[in-house]
Design a protein around this motif. Sequence first.
Motif, mmCIF file in Angstrom:
data_model
loop_
_atom_site.group_PDB
_atom_site.id
_atom_site.type_symbol
_atom_site.label_atom_id
_atom_site.label_comp_id
_atom_site.label_asym_id
_atom_site.label_seq_id
_atom_site.Cartn_x
_atom_site.Cartn_y
_atom_site.Cartn_z
ATOM 1 N N ARG A 1 8.248 -0.009 -6.040
ATOM 2 C CA ARG A 1 6.857 -0.563 -5.464
ATOM 3 C C ARG A 1 6.331 0.462 -4.743
ATOM 4 O O ARG A 1 7.165 1.246 -3.935
ATOM 5 C CB ARG A 1 6.849 -1.790 -5.308
ATOM 6 C CG ARG A 1 7.789 -2.195 -3.891
ATOM 7 C CD ARG A 1 9.039 -2.518 -4.357
ATOM 8 N NE ARG A 1 9.943 -3.101 -3.112
ATOM 9 C CZ ARG A 1 11.031 -3.066 -2.825
ATOM 10 N NH1 ARG A 1 11.998 -2.869 -3.935
ATOM 11 N NH2 ARG A 1 11.781 -3.668 -1.727
ATOM 12 N N VAL A 2 5.016 0.629 -4.474
ATOM 13 C CA VAL A 2 4.405 1.411 -3.584
ATOM 14 C C VAL A 2 3.015 0.869 -3.283
ATOM 15 O O VAL A 2 2.522 -0.456 -3.800
ATOM 16 C CB VAL A 2 3.982 2.940 -4.430
ATOM 17 C CG1 VAL A 2 5.011 3.755 -4.733
ATOM 18 C CG2 VAL A 2 2.965 2.625 -5.634
ATOM 19 N N ILE A 3 2.592 1.339 -1.966
ATOM 20 C CA ILE A 3 0.957 0.991 -1.772
ATOM 21 C C ILE A 3 0.354 2.225 -1.755
ATOM 22 O O ILE A 3 0.882 3.195 -1.551
ATOM 23 C CB ILE A 3 1.303 0.574 -0.126
ATOM 24 C CG1 ILE A 3 1.749 -0.911 0.193
ATOM 25 C CG2 ILE A 3 -0.067 0.534 0.382
ATOM 26 C CD1 ILE A 3 1.943 -1.306 1.900
ATOM 27 N N LEU A 4 -0.820 2.026 -2.477
ATOM 28 C CA LEU A 4 -1.758 2.950 -2.915
ATOM 29 C C LEU A 4 -2.827 2.970 -1.927
ATOM 30 O O LEU A 4 -3.422 1.742 -2.092
ATOM 31 C CB LEU A 4 -2.098 3.016 -4.293
ATOM 32 C CG LEU A 4 -0.699 3.096 -5.135
ATOM 33 C CD1 LEU A 4 -1.632 3.175 -6.753
ATOM 34 C CD2 LEU A 4 0.126 4.381 -5.253
ATOM 35 N N GLU A 5 -3.273 3.698 -1.285
ATOM 36 C CA GLU A 5 -4.848 3.688 -0.702
ATOM 37 C C GLU A 5 -5.804 4.706 -0.989
ATOM 38 O O GLU A 5 -5.499 6.102 -1.072
ATOM 39 C CB GLU A 5 -4.492 3.765 1.008
ATOM 40 C CG GLU A 5 -3.801 2.572 1.523
ATOM 41 C CD GLU A 5 -3.792 2.479 2.968
ATOM 42 O OE1 GLU A 5 -3.184 1.642 3.673
ATOM 43 O OE2 GLU A 5 -3.837 3.733 3.693
ATOM 44 N N THR A 6 -6.781 4.437 -1.164
ATOM 45 C CA THR A 6 -7.856 5.461 -1.298
ATOM 46 C C THR A 6 -9.284 4.837 -1.052
ATOM 47 O O THR A 6 -9.628 3.706 -0.634
ATOM 48 C CB THR A 6 -8.084 5.660 -2.921
ATOM 49 O OG1 THR A 6 -8.795 6.846 -3.370
ATOM 50 C CG2 THR A 6 -8.462 4.405 -3.880
ATOM 51 N N THR A 7 -10.214 5.767 -0.990
ATOM 52 C CA THR A 7 -11.714 5.451 -0.813
ATOM 53 C C THR A 7 -12.577 5.856 -1.747
ATOM 54 O O THR A 7 -12.523 7.200 -1.830
ATOM 55 C CB THR A 7 -12.065 5.789 0.602
ATOM 56 O OG1 THR A 7 -11.029 5.254 1.516
ATOM 57 C CG2 THR A 7 -13.391 5.555 0.965
ATOM 58 N N PHE A 8 -13.356 5.117 -2.436
ATOM 59 C CA PHE A 8 -14.419 5.872 -3.419
ATOM 60 C C PHE A 8 -15.317 6.414 -2.848
ATOM 61 O O PHE A 8 -16.087 6.006 -1.942
ATOM 62 C CB PHE A 8 -14.782 4.324 -4.544
ATOM 63 C CG PHE A 8 -13.773 4.117 -5.119
ATOM 64 C CD1 PHE A 8 -13.804 4.427 -6.670
ATOM 65 C CD2 PHE A 8 -12.778 3.109 -4.547
ATOM 66 C CE1 PHE A 8 -12.684 3.941 -7.107
ATOM 67 C CE2 PHE A 8 -11.644 2.663 -5.491
ATOM 68 C CZ PHE A 8 -11.395 3.102 -6.811
ATOM 69 N N ARG A 9 -15.767 7.578 -3.242
ATOM 70 C CA ARG A 9 -16.968 8.424 -2.943
ATOM 71 C C ARG A 9 -18.113 8.178 -3.426
ATOM 72 O O ARG A 9 -19.167 8.147 -3.028
ATOM 73 C CB ARG A 9 -16.576 9.835 -2.839
ATOM 74 C CG ARG A 9 -15.446 10.351 -2.154
ATOM 75 C CD ARG A 9 -15.075 12.162 -2.475
ATOM 76 N NE ARG A 9 -13.993 12.510 -1.674
ATOM 77 C CZ ARG A 9 -13.555 13.830 -1.655
ATOM 78 N NH1 ARG A 9 -14.344 14.645 -2.480
ATOM 79 N NH2 ARG A 9 -12.589 14.169 -0.947
ATOM 80 N N TYR A 10 -17.782 7.878 -4.777
ATOM 81 C CA TYR A 10 -19.155 7.797 -5.741
ATOM 82 C C TYR A 10 -19.136 6.449 -6.352
ATOM 83 O O TYR A 10 -18.123 5.757 -6.582
ATOM 84 C CB TYR A 10 -19.108 8.998 -6.861
ATOM 85 C CG TYR A 10 -18.733 10.169 -6.447
ATOM 86 C CD1 TYR A 10 -19.772 11.013 -5.551
ATOM 87 C CD2 TYR A 10 -17.711 10.738 -6.720
ATOM 88 C CE1 TYR A 10 -19.346 12.313 -5.247
ATOM 89 C CE2 TYR A 10 -17.155 12.165 -6.335
ATOM 90 C CZ TYR A 10 -18.117 12.596 -5.492
ATOM 91 O OH TYR A 10 -17.636 14.017 -5.055
ATOM 92 N N PRO A 11 -20.471 5.780 -6.436
ATOM 93 C CA PRO A 11 -20.918 4.599 -7.296
ATOM 94 C C PRO A 11 -20.359 4.964 -8.842
ATOM 95 O O PRO A 11 -20.577 6.038 -9.332
ATOM 96 C CB PRO A 11 -22.150 4.516 -7.018
ATOM 97 C CG PRO A 11 -22.829 5.672 -6.690
ATOM 98 C CD PRO A 11 -21.765 6.324 -5.949
#
Length: 232
Positions: free
Chosen positions: A192-202
């Motif tokens: 298992r992993v934790i994934l983190e991201t932030t969306f730049r575009y709608p």
Amino acid sequence: FNGQVPGPTIRATEGDRVRVNFLNQGSHPHTIHFHGWHHPGMDGSMPEHQVMPGDRFVYEFDAEPFGTHLYHCHAVPLKRHIHKGLYGVFIVDPKTARPPADEMVMMMNGFDTDFDAENDVYAVNSLANHYMAHPIRVDVGRLVRIHLINVTEFDLINSFHLHGMFFDVFRTGTRTTPDDHTDTVMLCQGERVILETTFRYPGKFMFHAHQSEFAELGWMGLFEAVGARRDT
């Protein structure tokens, strides 16, 4: 567990005392095996640990280490007990909280509907193509955290690929600094992993297994990001 697949997500903070009252209301012996630190008597893996139909057992241990873990039945035949849905997520948060985020659990699983030891359906959280029909709404510019766990039986690996994006990977979630920055991650069963991201575009962003067969048999979904464009 509790009439659902995956079972209920169990969440604690590092150092908490965890107590799980397990009642076997099925027709076969079952156990719960938690990933993490615990006394051997709490392991749920040995023949003497099996809880007979109608009996109960109390699992009790301290929540450690922090990270994204899982629990599952460890009674034999193990592959059938896991494949038929006896598993769930066990999250242990660090004492110093992670940054605020929109959090979600994705448990990658598969189902052998004709009992030939090959999966006929693949999904995250059990319902094939559910997130294609019902995209997961996220906010542009807000951190998204995915607790991703693989419990797929009969296949050596499963994977997660996100279109148009990269994400930070925290393996097993036992570190607060990322191990990788990528758009595809592969996991064996129990990994298992934790994934983190932030969306730049709608807009809509597809995610799926990067084994084409798995994707075509149901392991696909969409994020729908809303809000104004954010370049950073």
